[in-house]
Design an enzyme around this catalytic site. Structure first.
Site, PDB file in Angstrom:
ATOM      1  N   HIS A 479     -64.136  -7.092  15.543  1.00  6.44           N
ATOM      2  CA  HIS A 479     -62.942  -7.942  15.639  1.00  6.44           C
ATOM      3  C   HIS A 479     -61.833  -7.411  14.734  1.00  6.44           C
ATOM      4  O   HIS A 479     -60.676  -7.266  15.156  1.00  6.44           O
ATOM      5  CB  HIS A 479     -63.307  -9.380  15.246  1.00  6.44           C
ATOM      6  CG  HIS A 479     -62.166 -10.353  15.353  1.00  6.44           C
ATOM      7  ND1 HIS A 479     -62.020 -11.204  16.416  1.00  6.44           N
ATOM      8  CD2 HIS A 479     -61.117 -10.607  14.524  1.00  6.44           C
ATOM      9  CE1 HIS A 479     -60.930 -11.938  16.256  1.00  6.44           C
ATOM     10  NE2 HIS A 479     -60.369 -11.597  15.107  1.00  6.44           N
ATOM     11  N   GLU A 480     -62.181  -7.099  13.488  1.00  9.43           N
ATOM     12  CA  GLU A 480     -61.159  -6.637  12.533  1.00  9.43           C
ATOM     13  C   GLU A 480     -60.678  -5.224  12.887  1.00  9.43           C
ATOM     14  O   GLU A 480     -59.506  -4.906  12.711  1.00  9.43           O
ATOM     15  CB  GLU A 480     -61.708  -6.680  11.107  1.00  9.43           C
ATOM     16  CG  GLU A 480     -62.214  -8.052  10.651  1.00  9.43           C
ATOM     17  CD  GLU A 480     -61.193  -9.164  10.824  1.00  9.43           C
ATOM     18  OE1 GLU A 480     -59.968  -8.874  10.828  1.00  9.43           O
ATOM     19  OE2 GLU A 480     -61.611 -10.322  10.989  1.00  9.43           O
ATOM     20  N   HIS A 483     -57.928  -5.308  15.372  1.00  7.86           N
ATOM     21  CA  HIS A 483     -56.604  -5.664  14.839  1.00  7.86           C
ATOM     22  C   HIS A 483     -55.781  -4.427  14.461  1.00  7.86           C
ATOM     23  O   HIS A 483     -54.559  -4.527  14.321  1.00  7.86           O
ATOM     24  CB  HIS A 483     -56.746  -6.575  13.628  1.00  7.86           C
ATOM     25  CG  HIS A 483     -56.925  -8.019  13.977  1.00  7.86           C
ATOM     26  ND1 HIS A 483     -56.113  -8.671  14.879  1.00  7.86           N
ATOM     27  CD2 HIS A 483     -57.831  -8.945  13.540  1.00  7.86           C
ATOM     28  CE1 HIS A 483     -56.505  -9.935  14.982  1.00  7.86           C
ATOM     29  NE2 HIS A 483     -57.547 -10.122  14.189  1.00  7.86           N
ATOM     30  N   GLU A 502     -54.850 -12.511  17.837  1.00  5.83           N
ATOM     31  CA  GLU A 502     -56.212 -13.036  17.769  1.00  5.83           C
ATOM     32  C   GLU A 502     -56.896 -13.099  19.131  1.00  5.83           C
ATOM     33  O   GLU A 502     -58.108 -12.913  19.227  1.00  5.83           O
ATOM     34  CB  GLU A 502     -56.199 -14.422  17.114  1.00  5.83           C
ATOM     35  CG  GLU A 502     -55.701 -14.428  15.672  1.00  5.83           C
ATOM     36  CD  GLU A 502     -56.520 -13.540  14.751  1.00  5.83           C
ATOM     37  OE1 GLU A 502     -57.597 -13.067  15.157  1.00  5.83           O
ATOM     38  OE2 GLU A 502     -56.066 -13.313  13.616  1.00  5.83           O
TER      39      GLU A 502
END
Length: 775
Positions: A479-480, A483, A502
């Site tokens: 997930h990170e 980003h 997000e």
């Protein structure tokens, strides 16, 4: 669009007048003092006037946020004479005693909020609150407004960049032979517009200019949310000093940084992703359109490690016994809100089989200089871009390091360190070029309020990701990592469109994680469908239990992206404490992207996504930028009723569950993994209904081994049961070894324990509350 703040509302003001003048580069020079819990030093800002502002034009009157309607009351500071010093004599530490201070009593010892009393003592400026125009109205001085909060500003001065040896080559006009404001501003204009292949030279001159002497103090005042600066007689942004130095100190209670102890009991400080971003760490322009670069020198006791958003893997330089200095820089323009710092006694871990980070980084930098021009053309402002670097485009795994408190070093080596390469490689296989040249991952203290946070070149992860099997750590890491593309390399032009960051990261984490595990297509589909089922349950729960106005992904509707003439704006609900606990932007954004991917087919969708990333990296976008480009790439036969207007109406501008999603979930058949959970739930309900004394012929239930996501769903289903007997809970705990599972599973287990007052497991609840504060 006028910015009018209502104290009773929860909107976050962005007051910087970016429509008049833009910060192009920050140079920070800071000392970290753990004893006083203060970061003190200076920041030099290099400006370029915005194109909205003309010297003789008149613009709409705007009112600065203030506590009264008094006229501006500034008094001239006493004359300040700074000798021109050769730059070779400038201290590399840029110590504060080297700056000339006018008057007396500048050092803030009052302990009061604000710095007005100290400034009055120092330079005679009235601290009266005022209402000032930020533009030019005939005889009014131009007012620079910076976002600022919880800071003690000690001094603001113009920087005499003309005193830097060798700087004269940037003075293009032969008529400018006398040192003047015009000459200094021309030098900065040339410096900030140097071509990308001269980035090393540019950084070097930024550093030299930041150490140049001051050439006159500037008038300033502060209010709750901003710092306002003016120079008497300067009526236009084009004539305002293009390089200024601000001396300031943070406050222990400042909301941008957290002073705490790590899991080994050692002091540390870090930026925690505050709703007010970095304005309590340094005065800055917060609006995302203020894309800037930065470099920073940070000094701390030699026992500490300084980590930061930076392209280089910094090494400490010993200044004197017990004190070290760390230097970082960034050449890709990004919003100031993405700047991150962490200082603590971290232990460093590197992959054994990887090239040394220093060597790999140096190779990346040198190749950047050599061949970044030869791989296509980008749409962003010029900088040394990895998408134009032939060697970077094929780099699946970027150099990386892990930092953690000493007591968690073993857990990081066992779980986290081995997951980073496959997750980075998976991300590259989906989206292509990594936007950033390296990655640090830090395990932050237990009080960190979320599972993770991504910033340029650095990711913060909660210690909660290290427990249980690798599933939670892997999914959160993915997930990170996502980003880096969505949220950092491509940012939202309007922060209310949080789903653009997000929603994408949530959708991509499943795709990255499936590839990192090297799952077969069928297995990956099953895993992703199970996670969709879990998120569907969470979205329904969130919609039932949150205010309708906070369920809208595009709350400003047709005004999204609009700002006042000065550039100021407000972020709706930006200060609402409930917002930190809401996941609606994650979940509705995820389901929208999943819906679109299904409509196009995965191959077509992800091929388009790579094209979108290549087109928009290094830029800010609105929802329509993504949707319009997507629809242009959809074959006519697959569009059906899809249009930007329909997607706005059904998904982005309405509260509740989107109608297309309700129809899809209503028609969806449960996947195999979900059906197995339903079967296990039925078994546990039967076990719970049995009397203590069973009939002899009654057979024992045989329970299947479940994946972490299946366990989460199982426990959520059992939470819906009115009563679970203590022996049922005891059997649950033993069957699945629940205290040893990851934090997502233990969270649901603790809810069961509390709901049914299962006192034997209260120790598990106590441990969860102490060690898993991110939940």
């Amino acid at each position: 669009m006028d910015v009018k703040l209502d104290p009773s509302r929860d909107d976050l003001p962005l007051l910087a007048n970016t429509g008049h003048i833009l910060v192009k580069h920050y140079v920070l020079d800071l000392d970290v003092d753990f004893k006083s819990q203060i970061i003190e030093g200076s920041i030099v800002l290099f400006f370029e006037p915005g194109n909205r502002f003309k010297k003789q034009s008149s613009s709409i009157e705007e009112t600065c946020q203030s506590e009264s309607n008094e006229a501006c009351k500034f008094r001239m500071p006493e004359p300040c004479h700074n000798p021109v010093t050769h730059t070779s004599t400038f201290s590399s530490k840029m110590g504060y005693d080297g700056f000339s201070v006018c008057g007396k009593g500048v050092k803030d010892t009052s302990g009061k909020d604000g710095n007005h009393d100290n400034w009055e003592q120092a330079s005679g400026i009235s601290s009266s609150k005022y209402c000032c125009d930020t533009g030019n109205h005939g005889s009014e001085d131009f007012l620079l407004v910076l976002d600022c909060c919880d800071l003690s500003v000690l001094k603001v001065e113009e920087v005499d960049v003309a005193a830097v040896p060798g700087i004269e080559k940037f003075a293009r006009s032969p008529t400018l032979t006398v040192v003047s404001e015009e000459l200094r501003n021309q030098i900065i204009r040339e410096l900030v517009t140097l071509p990308a292949d001269r980035w090393r030279e540019q950084l070097d001159y930024y550093a030299r200019c930041s150490q140049a002497p001051g050439c006159g103090e500037l008038l300033f005042d502060t209010d709750t949310w901003s710092l306002q600066i003016r120079k008497t007689g300067t009526q236009a942004a084009t004539d305002f000093p293009h390089a200024i130095r601000i001396r300031y100190r943070t406050k222990p209670q400042g909301r941008s940084v957290t002073w705490t102890s790590d899991q080994s009991g050692r002091p540390c400080v870090y930026t925690m992703g505050s709703p007010i971003n970095n304005r309590a760490l340094f005065p800055c322009q917060e609006p995302p359109v203020a894309m800037s670069t930065w470099q920073a020198t940070v000094r701390a006791a030699a026992s500490f490690v300084v980590l930061m958003s930076g392209e280089n893997s910094a090494k400490p330089t010993q200044l004197h016994e017990g004190c070290s200095s760390w230097h970082y820089y960034v050449t890709m323009p990004m919003p100031a809100s993405t700047f991150t710092i962490a200082v603590g006694s971290w232990a460093e871990m590197k992959p054994e089989t990887c090239l040394s980070n220093d060597l790999a980084t140096e190779r990346s930098l040198s190749s950047s200089e050599a061949d970044f021009r030869y791989v296509g053309v980008c749409g962003h402002m010029e900088y040394p871009c990895r998408f134009q670097n032939a060697s970077a485009t094929t780099q699946e795994i970027i150099p990386h390091r892990v930092f953690a408190p000493v007591c968690l070093k073993g857990a990081c080596q066992e779980t986290l360190l081995r997951l980073i390469p496959p997750c980075l490689s998976a991300a590259h296989s989906v989206l292509g070029t990594h936007p950033f040249s390296r990655l640090d991952v830090l395990i932050v203290p237990a009080n960190f309020p979320s599972l993770g946070m991504a910033s340029p070149h650095i990711i913060f992860l909660s210690q909660s990701t290290l427990t249980g099997m690798s599933h939670l750590c892997g999914t959160r890491l993915c997930h990170e990592i996502a980003h880096a593309w969505f949220g950092l390399a491509i940012g939202a032009r309007d922060w209310t469109e949080e789903w653009l960051s997000e929603g994408f990261a949530t959708h991509l984490e499943d795709v990255f994680w499936a590839r990192a595990q090297q799952l077969a297509p069928r297995e990956a589909q099953e895993q992703q469908e199970l996670r969709a089922c879990l998120r569907w349950r969470r979205l329904q729960d969130e919609v039932r239990n949150s205010p309708e106005e906070m369920q809208v992904l595009r709350p400003n509707k047709e005004e999204t992206g609009c700002v006042s003439d000065s550039g100021s704006s407000v972020i709706k609900h930006g200060l609402n404490p409930e917002k930190a606990f809401m996941q609606v932007h994650y979940l509705k954004g995820y389901f929208l992207l999943r819906f679109l991917a299904k409509r196009l087919g995965d191959d077509t969708y992800f091929s388009f996504l790579r094209k979108f990333v290549h087109t928009f990296h290094g830029q800010l976008i609105l929802s329509q930028d993504f949707l319009q480009m997507l629809l242009e790439n959809i074959p006519e036969e697959k569009r059906l009723e899809l249009s930007v207007e329909n997607i706005f109406r059904d998904w982005l501008e309405s509260s509740g569950i989107p109608q297309p999603l309700q129809r899809e979930r209503g028609a969806a058949a449960a996947c195999g993994l979900a059906r197995r959970v339903s079967a296990e739930v039925a078994k546990w309900i039967r076990v719970n209904r049995r009397p203590r004394k069973r009939k002899r012929r009654e057979t024992e239930e045989v329970f299947e081994k479940l994946l972490p996501d299946q366990l989460v769903w199982l426990l959520e289903c059992l939470l819906e049961q009115k009563t679970l007997k203590p022996r049922t809970l005891q059997s649950l705990e033993r069957t699945y070894h629940l205290p040893e599972q990851d934090a997502e599973v233990r969270h649901r287990w603790c809810e069961l324990v509390v709901k049914h007052r299962y006192t034997k497991a209260y120790k598990d609840v106590e441990r969860f509350l102490q060690e898993d504060q991110s939940f």
